[in-house]
Design a protein around this motif. Structure first.
Motif, PDB file in Angstrom:
ATOM      1  N   UNK A 159       0.838  -1.205   0.000  1.00 13.27           N
ATOM      2  CA  UNK A 159       0.000   0.000   0.000  1.00 13.27           C
ATOM      3  C   UNK A 159       0.870   1.250   0.000  1.00 13.27           C
ATOM      4  N   UNK A 160       1.869   1.278   0.876  1.00 12.14           N
ATOM      5  CA  UNK A 160       2.745   2.445   0.966  1.00 12.14           C
ATOM      6  C   UNK A 160       3.544   2.652  -0.315  1.00 12.14           C
ATOM      7  N   UNK A 161       4.061   1.566  -0.875  1.00 12.95           N
ATOM      8  CA  UNK A 161       4.825   1.704  -2.114  1.00 12.95           C
ATOM      9  C   UNK A 161       3.939   2.139  -3.280  1.00 12.95           C
ATOM     10  N   UNK A 162       2.725   1.643  -3.324  1.00 15.45           N
ATOM     11  CA  UNK A 162       1.836   2.058  -4.426  1.00 15.45           C
ATOM     12  C   UNK A 162       1.453   3.527  -4.307  1.00 15.45           C
ATOM     13  N   UNK A 163       1.363   4.042  -3.074  1.00 17.87           N
ATOM     14  CA  UNK A 163       1.029   5.458  -2.874  1.00 17.87           C
ATOM     15  C   UNK A 163       2.227   6.374  -3.090  1.00 17.87           C
ATOM     16  N   UNK A 164       3.443   5.821  -2.986  1.00 19.86           N
ATOM     17  CA  UNK A 164       4.625   6.671  -3.125  1.00 19.86           C
ATOM     18  C   UNK A 164       5.396   6.422  -4.428  1.00 19.86           C
ATOM     19  N   UNK A 165       4.884   5.529  -5.283  1.00 22.02           N
ATOM     20  CA  UNK A 165       5.500   5.308  -6.590  1.00 22.02           C
ATOM     21  C   UNK A 165       4.415   5.359  -7.661  1.00 22.02           C
ATOM     22  N   UNK A 166       4.810   5.192  -8.868  1.00 21.39           N
ATOM     23  CA  UNK A 166       3.847   5.136  -9.980  1.00 21.39           C
ATOM     24  C   UNK A 166       3.374   3.710 -10.230  1.00 21.39           C
ATOM     25  N   UNK A 167       3.779   2.772  -9.382  1.00 19.25           N
ATOM     26  CA  UNK A 167       3.469   1.356  -9.583  1.00 19.25           C
ATOM     27  C   UNK A 167       2.187   0.946  -8.867  1.00 19.25           C
ATOM     28  N   UNK A 168       1.443   0.049  -9.495  1.00 16.00           N
ATOM     29  CA  UNK A 168       0.283  -0.511  -8.802  1.00 16.00           C
ATOM     30  C   UNK A 168       0.737  -1.776  -8.066  1.00 16.00           C
ATOM     31  N   UNK A 169      -0.162  -2.355  -7.301  1.00 12.14           N
ATOM     32  CA  UNK A 169       0.215  -3.496  -6.470  1.00 12.14           C
ATOM     33  C   UNK A 169       0.610  -4.712  -7.300  1.00 12.14           C
ATOM     34  N   UNK A 170       0.050  -4.871  -8.484  1.00 14.33           N
ATOM     35  CA  UNK A 170       0.419  -5.984  -9.361  1.00 14.33           C
ATOM     36  C   UNK A 170       1.890  -5.866  -9.776  1.00 14.33           C
ATOM     37  N   UNK A 171       2.315  -4.672 -10.147  1.00 13.30           N
ATOM     38  CA  UNK A 171       3.711  -4.447 -10.526  1.00 13.30           C
ATOM     39  C   UNK A 171       4.635  -4.671  -9.334  1.00 13.30           C
TER      40      UNK A 171
END
Length: 194
Positions: free
Chosen positions: A62-74
């Motif tokens: 969740x944190x990485x998806x909110x702080x990057x351009x990547x979705x959880x699948x990526x």
């Protein structure tokens, strides 16, 4: 991170992945996940490792998806391909958002938590109102990063305290001043026409 990093909403790039600061407009989407990771880091060493990923997989994603351009699948693809890259990304995300992850809970804040859940909701509105009184606009506040928000809030609180202290000194001086001294004091406080 320093104040200019926070105010300019800077980021860190690892490979072709840009890790940004978390913003206030979606705090409700990342706040609980960040609190869980922060709690884990507080109870364990500050070293980011596979144990954090196992204990808080969904929070980390969740944190990485909110702080990057990547979705959880990526992010899942990255985790499957290279755990070390995922650990690097998590470390960078924590570093970029150091204002949240290194923030210590004050005794005053923990007392408020025990009083009621409504106090927390009022606290956010009170914080926003303090920033609005200091000249910020609601829309601008929502676009601030968490680090910038906290820094501006501390500055506004410091300014408010300084204003109260100044007013207290002026009241005391006015109370003890003779008529001529009081008139001189008020003349000195009036803005000049220069």
């Amino acid at each position: 991170m320093n104040e200019f990093f926070l105010v300019n909403n800077r980021s860190i790039t690892i490979g072709d992945i840009n890790i940004r600061q978390l913003c206030m407009h979606n705090f409700d989407e990342w706040g609980l996940a960040a609190q869980a990771v922060k709690g884990y880091l507080k109870g364990h060493s500050d070293e980011i490792n596979g144990e954090l990923l196992k204990a808080h997989t969904s929070h980390v994603f969740t944190l990485l998806s909110k702080s990057t351009h990547l979705d959880e699948t990526a992010l899942i693809s990255i985790a499957e391909a290279s755990e070390s890259l995922l650990i690097q990304l998590v470390g960078a995300m924590i570093k970029v958002n150091d204002a949240f992850f290194s923030e210590k809970e004050s005794k005053r804040k923990s007392r408020r938590k025990s009083q009621s859940k409504n106090a927390d909701q009022a606290n956010w509105f009170d914080s926003f109102q303090l920033l609005i009184e200091s000249g910020h606009h609601s829309a601008d506040i929502m676009q601030m990063t968490y680090g910038a928000f906290i820094s501006y809030l501390k500055a506004a609180q410091k300014q408010r305290s300084q204003n109260l202290l100044t007013n207290t000194h002026l009241m005391r001086a006015a109370q003890h001043a003779k008529d001529k001294a009081y008139a001189k004091l008020t003349d000195e406080l009036k803005p000049s026409d220069d």
